[in-house]
Write an enzyme that holds these catalytic residues in place. Structure first.
Site, mmCIF file in Angstrom:
data_model
loop_
_atom_site.group_PDB
_atom_site.id
_atom_site.type_symbol
_atom_site.label_atom_id
_atom_site.label_comp_id
_atom_site.label_asym_id
_atom_site.label_seq_id
_atom_site.Cartn_x
_atom_site.Cartn_y
_atom_site.Cartn_z
ATOM 1 N N ARG A 99 0.812 -1.402 0.000
ATOM 2 C CA ARG A 99 -0.028 0.118 0.106
ATOM 3 C C ARG A 99 0.844 1.314 0.025
ATOM 4 O O ARG A 99 1.983 1.350 0.438
ATOM 5 C CB ARG A 99 -0.908 0.134 1.255
ATOM 6 C CG ARG A 99 -1.837 -1.244 1.527
ATOM 7 C CD ARG A 99 -2.754 -1.200 2.586
ATOM 8 N NE ARG A 99 -3.338 0.182 2.725
ATOM 9 C CZ ARG A 99 -4.042 0.768 3.838
ATOM 10 N NH1 ARG A 99 -3.303 0.565 4.920
ATOM 11 N NH2 ARG A 99 -4.856 1.743 3.650
ATOM 12 N N GLY A 100 0.444 2.288 -0.644
ATOM 13 C CA GLY A 100 1.137 3.613 -0.584
ATOM 14 C C GLY A 100 1.411 3.832 -2.010
ATOM 15 O O GLY A 100 1.005 3.206 -3.015
ATOM 16 N N GLY B 235 6.946 4.238 -5.329
ATOM 17 C CA GLY B 235 8.384 4.779 -5.220
ATOM 18 C C GLY B 235 9.153 5.167 -6.588
ATOM 19 O O GLY B 235 8.672 4.510 -7.582
ATOM 20 N N LYS C 60 11.780 -4.637 -0.590
ATOM 21 C CA LYS C 60 12.031 -3.471 -1.351
ATOM 22 C C LYS C 60 13.310 -3.607 -2.334
ATOM 23 O O LYS C 60 14.324 -4.264 -1.920
ATOM 24 C CB LYS C 60 12.363 -2.270 -0.363
ATOM 25 C CG LYS C 60 11.604 -1.983 0.583
ATOM 26 C CD LYS C 60 12.180 -0.756 1.523
ATOM 27 C CE LYS C 60 12.238 0.324 1.080
ATOM 28 N NZ LYS C 60 12.666 1.541 1.948
ATOM 29 N N ASP D 299 15.379 -0.719 10.480
ATOM 30 C CA ASP D 299 16.420 -1.647 10.345
ATOM 31 C C ASP D 299 16.044 -2.327 8.970
ATOM 32 O O ASP D 299 14.940 -2.904 8.798
ATOM 33 C CB ASP D 299 16.591 -2.693 11.363
ATOM 34 C CG ASP D 299 17.952 -3.404 11.334
ATOM 35 O OD1 ASP D 299 18.785 -2.960 10.426
ATOM 36 O OD2 ASP D 299 18.241 -4.158 12.325
#
Length: 586
Positions: free
Chosen positions: A328-329, A332, A348, A383
Site C-alpha cells: 500500500r502507498g 516509489g 524493497k 532496520d
C-alpha cells in the site's frame, strides 16, 4: 607427484579453519563490546560511536578473510558440494560444544553462500534449519540474578543497583532508590485500582540480567519482577552519567515501553552475551510479541537475526496461502515494494531505471542503506536486512505483480520454471504510510502522528541525518504509533547541507517568476519550503506548524549544524519525556 587429500582430510582441515575463524570473530566481537563499560563511565561518547561501527563492520571483514584463506586450502575442489557437505558435518560436531552454536551456524552459511552464490536454499551445504533441536550445551553461568524481596521494596531496589559495577558512582543513590521505588509503587497501585491485580499482591522478587545494556549515552538494567501471585512485570532501569555522577533517568514497567526500547528502529546494544539463545529466551519472556529475529538484532547478532527472519518467513509461507502483492502507498521513484498481506514485512527492490527527477545511481542507493545500517537510527529509521538470490514459488505471485516486477526491476527479478528468483532485495518491517494513516485513523491518532512526524525529523537531525524528501508518503507509523522514516535514497548529513533563506525579489519579473530566478546548488535547502513539501492540510497543517515552526527557520538548522560540527552528541531518549526522572542534561 603429491597425492590429493581425501574428502575426510579436507573436511577436517576446512571445518577447523572455519571454526577457528568463528572463534576469532567472537573474540573480537566481545573485545569491542567490552569497551562499552569504560566508554559510559568516562563519558567517551565519540569512541562509543566508533566502537559500534567497528563491530558492525567486523563480520564482513572476517568473512572476507575466510573466503580468501579457504580458496587455496580447497583449490580446485572449492566448489565440490560433497566436500562441503563433509565440512559441514565436521563443523557441526565442533560447534556442538559452543555456547553460541546458532551464531556459528549462521557464520558457516555466510561463507558457503559467498562461495557458491546459492540461489534459494541448499541444505547440503548450509544450515537451513539448526542441527540442534535443543541447546547442545548446558549453561556454565547463570544468565540472571534472582533477588528476593525479603525486606522492604526500597531494600530490593537497593540490592538491584548494588549488583552492578558501572565503573562510576551514583550522584545520589538514596534519591534514585526512592525514585525507582515510587515508580514501581505507582504502577502497582494503578494495577490494583484497575482491578487487574489482587489488592494484596506485592512484589516478591526480581530477576535481573547480569549484563548491562549500553547504547549511546545510556546504560540499561533489564529484568522482570514477579508478584506474590507470580504475575510477571517487565522491568528496565535507564541510567545516565552526567558530569555530577550517575543518575536513574527512567523506569519502564510496561511491555510496550520495553518493546520500543528494543525497537527495530534503534541501533544495537553493546551487551556482553555468552549464550545468545538464553538471553533471547529471557528477553522473549518480557516481550512475547517481539520477533526472535529482532531480539537477536538488538543484542548485536544481526546476521543471525537475518537467519531467524528468513526461517520464520519460510515457515509462514509453508503455512499460509495468500499471495504477494504491491504494498500500500504511493509507488516509489527508486524502489518497488511488495508484501505478503498475512506477514508484516515488505520487500524493497531497486528499479532498473529511476523516475524523473531522481538522478541517483544503484550504487548510491545501496550506499544510503549502508549509511542507515551503520548510523544511529534514533528510533526513526527502520532496520533493513539485505538479501540476495531469494527463491519463491511462482504461484504466490499474481500475474499482474510478476509482470510489474519484471517490467520495472528486470535486473533483480526473473523467473526460473515454477520459481521467482530475486537477485537483490531489502526486507524491512511493514508500517502504515503516514499519508494513508492520516486518511484512515481517528482525529486524535492523526494529531499524535502529525506531532511525532516533526519529532522524527528533529530526532534524525540530532544524529546528523537530513531526510531529504520530506513528504508524508516517505514516513510511516508503527503499531505503537511512532512515526518513522523509510525512504533512504535522499538521506544526507545535516552538516553537508546549505540551509538558505529565499532571497528577496528585486523586480516584478523576479517576484512573478514560475521558476527560481536565483542560483540553487545541489546541497541548497530552503526550510521555508517544508510546509508545502509535507502535504498537510487544514487543522493538521496548523497543528504541525504550531508545534514545529522552528523547522521552517534557517536559524534552527544553523544552530544544529554548529553543535554537530563541534562533535556534540545530542540526547534522544527511547521513552517519553514524561517518563524521565532526572531531567539531567548530558
Amino acid at each position: 607427484m603429491i597425492k590429493p587429500l581425501s574428502i575426510s582430510r579436507l573436511a577436517n582441515l576446512g571445518a577447523n579453519t572455519i571454526y577457528n575463524a568463528f572463534l576469532e570473530y567472537r573474540f573480537q566481537f566481545n573485545s569491542i563490546t567490552s569497551r562499552a563499560k569504560n566508554r559510559f563511565a568516562n563519558r567517551d561518547w565519540q569512541s562509543g560511536q566508533s566502537d559500534a561501527v567497528e563491530r558492525l563492520e567486523l563480520y564482513k571483514k572476517v568473512i572476507d578473510q575466510l573466503v580468501t584463506s579457504t580458496q587455496p586450502l580447497l583449490e580446485e575442489r572449492l566448489h565440490e558440494k560433497l566436500v562441503w557437505a563433509s565440512i559441514k558435518a565436521v563443523y557441526s560436531g565442533l560447534i556442538s560444544q559452543c555456547e553460541d552454536w546458532e551464531i556459528a551456524e549462521t557464520f558457516f552459511n555466510s561463507l558457503t553462500r559467498r562461495i557458491f552464490v546459492t540461489v534459494g536454499l541448499d541444505p547440503q551445504i548450509e544450515f537451513v534449519d539448526t542441527d540442534f533441536d535443543t541447546p547442545p550445551t548446558h549453561p556454565k553461568f547463570n544468565l540472571y540474578k534472582v533477588l528476593s524481596c525479603e525486606g522492604s521494596l526500597p531494600d530490593l531496589v537497593l540490592s538491584i543497583l548494588s549488583e552492578y559495577d558501572f565503573g562510576c558512582e551514583f550522584e545520589n543513590l538514596r534519591r534514585d532508590v526512592g525514585a525507582i521505588y515510587s515508580e514501581i509503587a505507582r504502577y502497582m497501585t494503578q494495577l490494583q485500582s484497575s482491578k487487574l491485580e489482587d489488592i494484596s499482591d506485592k512484589i516478591e522478587r526480581a530477576e535481573m540480567l547480569k549484563s548491562v545494556f549500553y547504547r549511546g549515552k545510556s546504560a540499561y538494567l533489564i529484568g522482570r519482577l514477579f508478584t506474590s501471585s507470580e504475575k510477571l512485570i517487565p522491568f528496565a532501569i535507564a541510567l545516565l552519567n552526567p558530569v555530577k555522577g550517575m543518575v536513574v533517568d527512567a523506569v519502564l514497567l510496561e511491555e510496550d515501553e520495553i518493546n520500543i526500547l528494543f525497537s527495530f528502529t534503534r541501533s544495537y546494544f553493546q551487551v556482553q552475551v555468552i549464550r545468545p539463545y538464553d538471553m533471547v529466551t529471557f528477553l522473549k519472556s518480557i516481550m512475547p510479541q517481539k520477533r526472535t529475529a529482532e531480539l537477536y538484532n538488538s543484542i548485536g547478532f544481526n546476521k543471525h537475526g537475518k537467519t531467524e527472519l528468513y526461517r520464520n518467513l519460510l515457515e509462514h509461507l509453508a503455512n499460509s496461502c495468500d499471495n504477494f502483492e504491491i504494498a500500500r502507498g504511493i509507488p516509489g521513484m527508486v524502489m518497488t515494494v511488495f508484501t505478503l498481506p498475512s506477514y508484516d514485512i515488505v520487500f524493497k527492490i531497486i528499479k532498473d531505471q529511476f523516475d524523473y527527477p531522481k538522478t541517483n545511481t544503484h550504487k548510491e542507493v545501496m550506499e544510503k542503506y549502508d549509511l542507515v545500517f551503520k548510523h544511529d537510527r534514533a528510533g526513526r529509521l527502520i532496520d533493513a536486512h539485505e538479501f540476495e538470490h531469494l527463491k519463491f514459488e511462482r504461484a504466490r505471485f499474481s500475474a499482474g505483480l510478476l509482470a510489474e516486477l519484471q517490467r520495472i526491476a528486470s535486473q533483480n527479478v526473473r523467473t526460473q520454471g515454477n520459481f521467482v528468483i530475486i537477485k537483490h532485495a531489502y526486507i524491512e518491517r511493514r508500517v502504515t504510510p503516514l499519508n494513508l494513516f492520516i486518511r484512515e485513523a481517528s482525529e486524535s491518532d492523526v494529531l499524535a502522528a502529525v506531532l511525532d512526524c516533526g519529532n522524527a525529523v528533529k530526532d534524525l537531525a540530532a544524529t546528523n541525518i537530513f531526510t531529504g524528501d520530506m513528504l508524508l508518503k516517505n514516513f510511516g507509523v508503527t503499531r505503537h504509533g511512532r512515526v518513522v522514516f523509510y525512504d533512504y535514497d535522499e538521506l544526507s548529513h545535516v552538516t553537508d547541507c546549505n540551509f538558505r533563506e529565499f532571497p528577496e525579489p528585486e523586480t516584478i519579473d523576479q517576484e512573478l517568476a514560475a521558476e527560481p530566478w536565483f542560483r540553487v546548488d545541489e546541497n541548497d535547502i530552503f526550510p521555508a519550503e517544508f510546509k508545502s513539501f509535507l502535504g498537510l492540510n487544514g487543522k493538521y497543517r496548523d497543528y504541525f506548524v504550531k508545534n514545529h515552526a522552528d523547522l521552517f527557520k534557517v536559524e534552527y538548522w544553523w544552530q544544529l549544524q554548529n553543535r554537530l560540527r563541534k562533535s556534540e552528541i545530542l540526547d534522544i531518549f527511547p521513552y517519553k519525556e514524561s517518563k524521565r526522572l532526572s531531567k539531567e542534561p548530558q
